[in-house]
Motif scaffolding. Structure first.
Motif, PDB file in Angstrom:
ATOM      1  N   TYR A 192       0.741  -1.143   0.041  1.00 42.56           N
ATOM      2  CA  TYR A 192      -0.102   0.047   0.010  1.00 42.56           C
ATOM      3  C   TYR A 192       0.766   1.370  -0.039  1.00 42.56           C
ATOM      4  CZ  TYR A 192      -3.993  -2.850   1.347  1.00 42.56           C
ATOM      5  OH  TYR A 192      -5.126  -3.792   1.391  1.00 42.56           O
ATOM      6  N   ASP A 193       0.443   2.146  -1.126  1.00 48.40           N
ATOM      7  CA  ASP A 193       1.237   3.386  -0.784  1.00 48.40           C
ATOM      8  C   ASP A 193       0.119   4.495  -0.181  1.00 48.40           C
ATOM      9  OD1 ASP A 193       3.543   2.951  -2.027  1.00 48.40           O
ATOM     10  OD2 ASP A 193       3.029   3.223  -4.047  1.00 48.40           O
ATOM     11  N   VAL A 194       0.497   4.932   1.012  1.00 49.90           N
ATOM     12  CA  VAL A 194      -0.442   5.694   1.867  1.00 49.90           C
ATOM     13  C   VAL A 194       0.176   7.093   2.296  1.00 49.90           C
ATOM     14  CG1 VAL A 194      -1.590   5.813   4.115  1.00 49.90           C
ATOM     15  CG2 VAL A 194      -0.921   3.631   2.969  1.00 49.90           C
ATOM     16  N   ARG A 195      -0.620   8.064   1.620  1.00 51.37           N
ATOM     17  CA  ARG A 195      -0.448   9.453   2.292  1.00 51.37           C
ATOM     18  C   ARG A 195      -1.328   9.895   3.501  1.00 51.37           C
ATOM     19  NH1 ARG A 195      -0.830  12.007  -3.966  1.00 51.37           N
ATOM     20  NH2 ARG A 195       1.043  10.864  -4.480  1.00 51.37           N
ATOM     21  N   ARG A 236       4.820   3.357   2.651  1.00 52.32           N
ATOM     22  CA  ARG A 236       4.518   2.171   2.079  1.00 52.32           C
ATOM     23  C   ARG A 236       4.327   1.196   3.019  1.00 52.32           C
ATOM     24  NH1 ARG A 236       7.086  -2.281  -0.421  1.00 52.32           N
ATOM     25  NH2 ARG A 236       9.264  -1.368  -0.152  1.00 52.32           N
ATOM     26  N   VAL A 237       2.986   0.506   3.012  1.00 58.72           N
ATOM     27  CA  VAL A 237       2.825  -0.540   3.879  1.00 58.72           C
ATOM     28  C   VAL A 237       3.216  -1.850   3.344  1.00 58.72           C
ATOM     29  CG1 VAL A 237       1.392  -1.587   5.628  1.00 58.72           C
ATOM     30  CG2 VAL A 237       1.407   0.775   5.301  1.00 58.72           C
ATOM     31  N   ILE A 259      -8.263  -4.830   7.585  1.00 59.96           N
ATOM     32  CA  ILE A 259      -7.875  -4.146   8.940  1.00 59.96           C
ATOM     33  C   ILE A 259      -7.171  -2.835   8.530  1.00 59.96           C
ATOM     34  CG2 ILE A 259      -6.819  -4.095  11.031  1.00 59.96           C
ATOM     35  CD1 ILE A 259      -7.541  -7.510  11.255  1.00 59.96           C
ATOM     36  N   ILE A 260      -5.967  -3.031   7.616  1.00 56.68           N
ATOM     37  CA  ILE A 260      -5.389  -1.802   7.403  1.00 56.68           C
ATOM     38  C   ILE A 260      -5.746  -0.931   6.623  1.00 56.68           C
ATOM     39  CG2 ILE A 260      -3.104  -1.265   5.764  1.00 56.68           C
ATOM     40  CD1 ILE A 260      -1.946  -4.010   6.850  1.00 56.68           C
ATOM     41  N   GLU A 261      -6.948  -1.269   5.719  1.00 58.31           N
ATOM     42  CA  GLU A 261      -7.546  -0.165   5.088  1.00 58.31           C
ATOM     43  C   GLU A 261      -8.486   0.636   5.926  1.00 58.31           C
ATOM     44  OE1 GLU A 261      -9.369  -2.338   1.900  1.00 58.31           O
ATOM     45  OE2 GLU A 261      -7.397  -2.808   1.039  1.00 58.31           O
ATOM     46  N   ILE A 273      -2.141   3.884  -4.107  1.00 54.54           N
ATOM     47  CA  ILE A 273      -1.729   2.570  -4.782  1.00 54.54           C
ATOM     48  C   ILE A 273      -1.730   1.268  -4.240  1.00 54.54           C
ATOM     49  CG2 ILE A 273      -0.358   1.581  -7.006  1.00 54.54           C
ATOM     50  CD1 ILE A 273       0.712   4.335  -7.305  1.00 54.54           C
ATOM     51  N   THR A 274      -2.351   0.145  -4.654  1.00 51.17           N
ATOM     52  CA  THR A 274      -2.174  -1.097  -4.132  1.00 51.17           C
ATOM     53  C   THR A 274      -1.747  -1.913  -5.154  1.00 51.17           C
ATOM     54  OG1 THR A 274      -4.389  -0.525  -2.699  1.00 51.17           O
ATOM     55  CG2 THR A 274      -3.538  -3.040  -2.866  1.00 51.17           C
TER      56      THR A 274
END
Length: 277
Positions: A192-195, A236-237, A259-261, A273-274
């Motif tokens: 996961y690319d997370v902002r 990034r996760v 859970i992460i989402e 992005i996934t």
């Protein structure tokens, strides 16, 4: 069964910054994909005492497999086989099987149009001088044979440092043994690319996830990616699920992903992005 592997890379060039240690990187990836676990990577200089000491230290930890790379050639600083023998309390000796393998390698090169003089002189025979009781392995790409030995429950594989040679021998002789020991193995991954979320913000949720699953079944890792437009943190996760049952592996991955989402949304972040493998 979990196969524990340690990697020992010998070479002054690896410690001076001249050469990137691509061998360890490639080996670690291959072993992980097969279900093995690399417990440690050690890099030492082309020094007999350093090589011998590092091998002894590794053997004291009793990995299932110890892989060394580099130091099998014909030059004065190729000392891995001598260091291995020293660590095992053995002597080295010219091995007829290894000599035959050198001859085969040189014949192959001549058949490919190489016009170099491949006389088996004293310098080249150094590559066929191996620890007593060990087993040479034909090098299908280069010249110097690899060597297999054993200490207690640990299998030792001494591989050439040239990447193409190392990879060919590993793929043919070591990887199948790892896969056989591990049995059926499946690994699935989501990135996961997370902002808008920092590592510290999501860390408690990751701890809860890891603690609620078997140790080897789940791997979670966050990787900082700086700031978006100099203001918004980016990470990034990495979520990895692994095991011997594909249905269970996929189910576990999907459960963790939800859970992460949910956690990212709760923290006010956005998944950009996934990537799924």
């Amino acid at each position: 069964m979990i196969v524990i592997v340690e990697i020992l890379c010998a070479g002054n060039e690896l410690l001076s910054g001249i050469t990137l240690n691509s061998n360890a990187h490639w080996l670690a990836g291959q072993i992980a994909q097969a279900g093995g676990m690399v417990r440690r990577v050690t890099v030492v200089r082309d020094d007999l005492e350093e090589i011998s000491s590092a091998i002894k230290e590794s053997l004291a930890r009793e990995p299932d497999i110890l892989i060394t790379t580099g130091g099998l050639g014909a030059t004065y600083d190729d000392l891995t086989l001598e260091g291995t023998a020293m660590a095992l309390g053995k002597k080295t000796k010219l091995d007829d099987r290894a000599v035959g393998m050198l001859k085969k390698s040189y014949a192959r090169r001549r058949s490919l149009g190489h016009h170099h003089n491949y006389e088996l002189n004293e310098v080249r025979l150094k590559m066929a001088t191996i620890p007593e009781g060990s087993t040479p392995i034909q090098n299908p790409v280069g010249s110097a044979p690899a060597v297999m030995d054993r200490s207690g429950s640990t299998r030792i594989f001494c591989l050439p440092g040239v990447p193409s040679e190392m990879q060919a021998i590993f793929s043919e002789h070591i990887l199948p043994a790892i896969k056989e020991s591990v049995g059926e193995f499946v690994i699935k991954e989501i990135n996961y690319d997370v902002r808008g979320v920092t590592e510290a913000m999501i860390a408690p949720a990751l701890v809860r996830i890891v603690e609620s699953h078997p140790r080897q079944a789940v791997y979670l890792k966050t990787h900082p990616r700086g700031y978006f437009r100099k203001k918004t943190p980016q990470i990034r996760v990495q979520v990895v699920s692994r095991g011997n049952n594909e249905k269970e592996v996929k189910k576990r991955l999907n459960s963790i992903a939800k859970i992460i989402e949910k956690e990212v949304a709760k923290l006010g972040g956005r998944i950009i992005i996934t990537n799924t493998t």
